[in-house]
Scaffold this motif. Sequence first.
Motif, short mmCIF file in Angstrom:
data_model
loop_
_atom_site.label_atom_id
_atom_site.label_comp_id
_atom_site.label_asym_id
_atom_site.label_seq_id
_atom_site.Cartn_x
_atom_site.Cartn_y
_atom_site.Cartn_z
N SER A 2 7.06 4.41 -0.86
CA SER A 2 6.26 3.29 -1.35
C SER A 2 4.99 3.22 -0.59
N ARG A 99 8.74 -16.90 -5.33
CA ARG A 99 8.79 -15.96 -4.45
C ARG A 99 9.86 -14.78 -4.96
N HIS A 100 11.07 -15.27 -4.72
CA HIS A 100 12.17 -14.42 -4.92
C HIS A 100 12.33 -14.13 -6.28
N THR A 102 10.23 -13.53 -8.42
CA THR A 102 9.22 -12.67 -8.77
C THR A 102 9.73 -11.18 -8.22
N GLU A 103 10.28 -11.14 -7.17
CA GLU A 103 10.67 -9.88 -6.50
C GLU A 103 12.13 -9.53 -7.46
N ALA A 140 3.96 -12.16 -3.95
CA ALA A 140 5.26 -11.64 -4.14
C ALA A 140 5.33 -10.26 -5.21
N ALA A 141 4.43 -10.12 -5.96
CA ALA A 141 4.43 -9.16 -7.11
C ALA A 141 3.75 -7.88 -6.15
N GLN A 143 3.86 -7.55 -3.08
CA GLN A 143 4.78 -6.93 -1.88
C GLN A 143 5.89 -6.09 -2.53
N SER A 144 6.45 -6.33 -3.57
CA SER A 144 7.47 -5.78 -4.43
C SER A 144 6.88 -4.85 -5.22
N ARG A 146 5.66 -4.79 -7.97
CA ARG A 146 5.82 -5.04 -9.50
C ARG A 146 4.71 -4.41 -10.26
N GLU A 149 2.08 -9.06 -12.89
CA GLU A 149 2.25 -10.31 -12.01
C GLU A 149 2.60 -11.32 -13.13
#
Length: 263
Positions: A2, A99-100, A102-103, A140-141, A143-144, A146, A149
């Motif tokens: 990643s 936030r969560h 989105t993850e 969050a997008a 960070q994870s 995605r 967005e």
Amino acid sequence: MSFHHFFLDGQIVAEETAQEFPVRLSAEDAKHARVLRLSEGEHISVVDAASDYFELEITSAHAGLVARIAQHLDAPQAPASIALFQGLAKGDKMDDIIRHATEVGIDEFVPLSSSRCVMKLDAKKAKSKLARWQAIAHSAAMQSGRMVEPRVHEPHTVKQAVQLLREFDCVLVCWEECPSTKTIAAALEQAFGNASVDKPRIAVVVGPEGGLSADEVEALTASENAWPVTLGPSILRTETAGIVAPALVLYACGGMGADKKGF
């Protein structure tokens, strides 16, 4: 492996003619990149303005990022597009839900103003909250990792939500008073059965702290494509249900690590 992940809203990587080119990050993302102390030789992943997915190698980080294309990546495809219609919750709960969720993988977020909402938003507060929530979804997008967005809509009343829900292939209204037989899998089976639907749009509705009233559930499930569903025997907090419900839907559709559809 990643990499640190970014969205390039104003840049199409495939249109860059030079082998090495500036990576045009937003001001906030450029600040984030500086905090990360990215350096020459490191790799990042980006989704550009054409929704194309690339791995880039940084060739310079002295005054902004300069990079070259390391490889064109295949973007993973989600089995469904999920929108979360979330009852307005007090305090910082909405921040955590966005936030969560989105993850987890939602693509849209619709704050829902219903009769039992403790949080009340006037136009000025709604504008401020909307900007904050969109920023949280963006972060969050990234960070994870995605590919999308999530879009955060303006707050909707139940009446407005009913109109918007007509655009979806399936609507699942989470309600604690549902019989135990009204499961997510059963509703999805009724909605799609053996039909082959390419990435269906599914709306998941979760009430606020006080839940949805019977009249609101009736209004939200009035169309043929809508069902009330249970999340099990436990009464979940709204901030828990807003994360668990879309995760269960995605898993039932074959996402979240599932090896096949659960309906």
